[in-house]
Scaffold this motif. Structure first.
Motif, PDB file in Angstrom:
ATOM      1  N   LEU A  61     -35.028 -33.661  10.214  1.00  0.00           N
ATOM      2  CA  LEU A  61     -34.564 -34.844   9.642  1.00  0.00           C
ATOM      3  C   LEU A  61     -33.366 -35.509  10.456  1.00  0.00           C
ATOM      4  O   LEU A  61     -33.066 -36.571  10.423  1.00  0.00           O
ATOM      5  N   CYS A  62     -32.506 -34.651  11.138  1.00  0.00           N
ATOM      6  CA  CYS A  62     -31.479 -35.008  11.731  1.00  0.00           C
ATOM      7  C   CYS A  62     -31.884 -35.434  13.084  1.00  0.00           C
ATOM      8  O   CYS A  62     -31.073 -36.277  13.985  1.00  0.00           O
ATOM      9  N   ASP A  63     -33.197 -35.246  13.650  1.00  0.00           N
ATOM     10  CA  ASP A  63     -33.823 -35.996  14.700  1.00  0.00           C
ATOM     11  C   ASP A  63     -34.570 -37.377  14.445  1.00  0.00           C
ATOM     12  O   ASP A  63     -35.669 -37.411  13.924  1.00  0.00           O
ATOM     13  N   TRP A  64     -33.820 -38.331  14.588  1.00  0.00           N
ATOM     14  CA  TRP A  64     -34.120 -39.729  14.264  1.00  0.00           C
ATOM     15  C   TRP A  64     -35.620 -40.219  14.745  1.00  0.00           C
ATOM     16  O   TRP A  64     -36.190 -40.327  13.963  1.00  0.00           O
ATOM     17  N   LEU A 103     -23.755 -32.606   7.551  1.00  0.00           N
ATOM     18  CA  LEU A 103     -23.878 -33.335   6.094  1.00  0.00           C
ATOM     19  C   LEU A 103     -24.269 -34.692   6.180  1.00  0.00           C
ATOM     20  O   LEU A 103     -25.121 -35.395   5.537  1.00  0.00           O
ATOM     21  N   PHE A 104     -23.589 -35.615   6.776  1.00  0.00           N
ATOM     22  CA  PHE A 104     -23.837 -37.129   6.718  1.00  0.00           C
ATOM     23  C   PHE A 104     -25.315 -37.337   7.489  1.00  0.00           C
ATOM     24  O   PHE A 104     -26.022 -38.447   7.139  1.00  0.00           O
ATOM     25  N   ASN A 105     -25.500 -36.512   8.503  1.00  0.00           N
ATOM     26  CA  ASN A 105     -26.912 -36.552   9.234  1.00  0.00           C
ATOM     27  C   ASN A 105     -27.951 -36.491   8.194  1.00  0.00           C
ATOM     28  O   ASN A 105     -29.079 -37.163   8.145  1.00  0.00           O
ATOM     29  N   VAL A 106     -27.971 -35.411   7.519  1.00  0.00           N
ATOM     30  CA  VAL A 106     -29.013 -35.013   6.835  1.00  0.00           C
ATOM     31  C   VAL A 106     -29.119 -35.852   5.735  1.00  0.00           C
ATOM     32  O   VAL A 106     -29.964 -36.596   5.024  1.00  0.00           O
ATOM     33  N   ASN A 107     -27.818 -35.749   4.772  1.00  0.00           N
ATOM     34  CA  ASN A 107     -27.680 -36.284   3.274  1.00  0.00           C
ATOM     35  C   ASN A 107     -27.796 -37.969   3.447  1.00  0.00           C
ATOM     36  O   ASN A 107     -28.224 -38.447   2.153  1.00  0.00           O
ATOM     37  N   VAL A 108     -27.254 -38.630   4.313  1.00  0.00           N
ATOM     38  CA  VAL A 108     -27.237 -40.003   4.362  1.00  0.00           C
ATOM     39  C   VAL A 108     -28.012 -40.885   5.460  1.00  0.00           C
ATOM     40  O   VAL A 108     -28.944 -41.381   5.357  1.00  0.00           O
ATOM     41  N   ARG A 109     -27.724 -40.330   6.786  1.00  0.00           N
ATOM     42  CA  ARG A 109     -28.485 -41.103   7.786  1.00  0.00           C
ATOM     43  C   ARG A 109     -29.948 -40.959   7.785  1.00  0.00           C
ATOM     44  O   ARG A 109     -30.872 -41.707   8.128  1.00  0.00           O
ATOM     45  N   CYS A 113     -33.178 -43.551   8.041  1.00  0.00           N
ATOM     46  CA  CYS A 113     -34.473 -43.290   9.184  1.00  0.00           C
ATOM     47  C   CYS A 113     -35.594 -43.328   8.150  1.00  0.00           C
ATOM     48  O   CYS A 113     -36.502 -44.232   8.483  1.00  0.00           O
ATOM     49  N   VAL A 114     -35.981 -42.684   7.184  1.00  0.00           N
ATOM     50  CA  VAL A 114     -37.124 -42.429   6.719  1.00  0.00           C
ATOM     51  C   VAL A 114     -37.532 -43.838   5.921  1.00  0.00           C
ATOM     52  O   VAL A 114     -38.755 -44.179   5.954  1.00  0.00           O
ATOM     53  N   SER A 115     -36.470 -44.277   5.163  1.00  0.00           N
ATOM     54  CA  SER A 115     -36.597 -45.559   4.430  1.00  0.00           C
ATOM     55  C   SER A 115     -36.921 -46.830   5.356  1.00  0.00           C
ATOM     56  O   SER A 115     -37.843 -47.541   4.583  1.00  0.00           O
TER      57      SER A 115
END
Ligand code: NDP
Length: 244
Positions: A61-64, A103-109, A113-115
């Motif tokens: 999920l870090c890979d946009w 943490l911000f990549n996985v938990n927030v970004r 991306c997905v939404s």
């Protein structure tokens, strides 16, 4: 409402283990078509071995861009649970910039991306939707050694409110849940030490940590039409921790 998940597609991120895995299995049992996103293929294989109707999507999920591409073939997706997250704990003075980025990549970004991908498609098709972001009691309370984790979950709550505001007019609801400790792999990172656990338990009026199902059921409620007028809330699932 018994059959409301039949013919609905639900995407669960971080479905390889812990809360996400239990949620994916429960939603499949309720008749939903489940798209299970996770990083490690091995965990996804074990999930599909338990229910072969679940569609596994292995992506970091870090890979946009890879994440957006991985979701596209499964649209439209009317229900989404942004559950994936990581916890890296250090005393504040020892926090490293890499910890912040992960943490911000996985938990927030990744939630953005997905939404975005899912909501854009629903808006085009004029379909309603419900999104649940898995936050934490850590979004609203300071926990020792959790500076970046707490910050990332506070960001999830802020993001949830603005998503609710902007997607609400398209009949897409967005809420978050704020669980207390659950002794999954992640929960054990912070709370397997008996002394630390006792300190936390003493602050929870119900005097226990949450079980995985304690978290799964309220998420299903927020996905369902039973919560049709609930939008933009953060629901504590914490035995009263945040109330004290
Ligand atoms: P786990 O650590 O047990 O599971 C996390 C899942 O997220 C795993 O399936 C993992 O994939 C996936 N994941 C992590 N990083 C990525 C990535 N880069 N790309 C794709 N998938 C990824 O966590 P929990 O089940 O305990 O937590 C679920 C949610 O609940 C999280 O949002 C967490 O912050 C929140 N929460 C947890 C609490 C607790 O005490 N456990 C308390 C409050 C909130 P893989 O299997 O491949 O490693």
């Amino acid at each position: 409402t018994e059959n409301e998940f039949h013919n609905k597609t639900v995407c669960v991120t971080g479905a390889g283990r812990g809360i996400g895995k239990a949620l994916a299995l429960r939603l499949a049992e309720l008749g939903a078509k489940v798209i299970a996103i996770s990083k490690s293929d091995e965990n996804l294989k074990q999930l599909v071995a338990l229910n072969n109707k679940i569609s596994p999507v292995c992506v970091d999920l870090c890979d946009w861009n890879a994440t957006k591409e991985a979701i596209k073939p499964h649209l439209p997706i009317q229900l989404l649970v942004n559950n994936a997250a990581v916890a890296i704990l250090h005393p504040f003075l020892e926090v490293k910039p890499e910890d912040f980025d992960v943490l911000f990549n996985v938990n927030v970004r990744s939630i953005i991306c997905v939404s975005q991908e899912i909501a854009r498609d629903l808006i085009e098709r004029k379909l309603p939707g419900s999104i649940v972001n898995v936050s934490s009691q850590a979004s609203a309370a300071g926990l020792k050694d959790h500076s970046i984790y707490c910050s990332s979950k506070a960001a999830v709550d802020g993001l949830t409110r603005v998503m609710a505001l902007e997607l609400g007019p398209h009949n897409i609801r967005v809420n978050s849940v704020q669980p207390t400790v659950v002794l999954t792999e992640m929960g054990r990172i912070g709370w397997s030490d008996e002394k630390k656990a006792a300190g936390m338990l003493s602050k929870i009026p119900l005097h226990r940590f949450a079980e995985v199902d304690d978290v799964v059921e309220p998420i299903i409620y927020l996905l369902s039409n039973r919560s049709a007028m609930i939008n933009g809330v953060g629901l504590p699932i914490d035995g009263g921790f945040l109330a004290t």
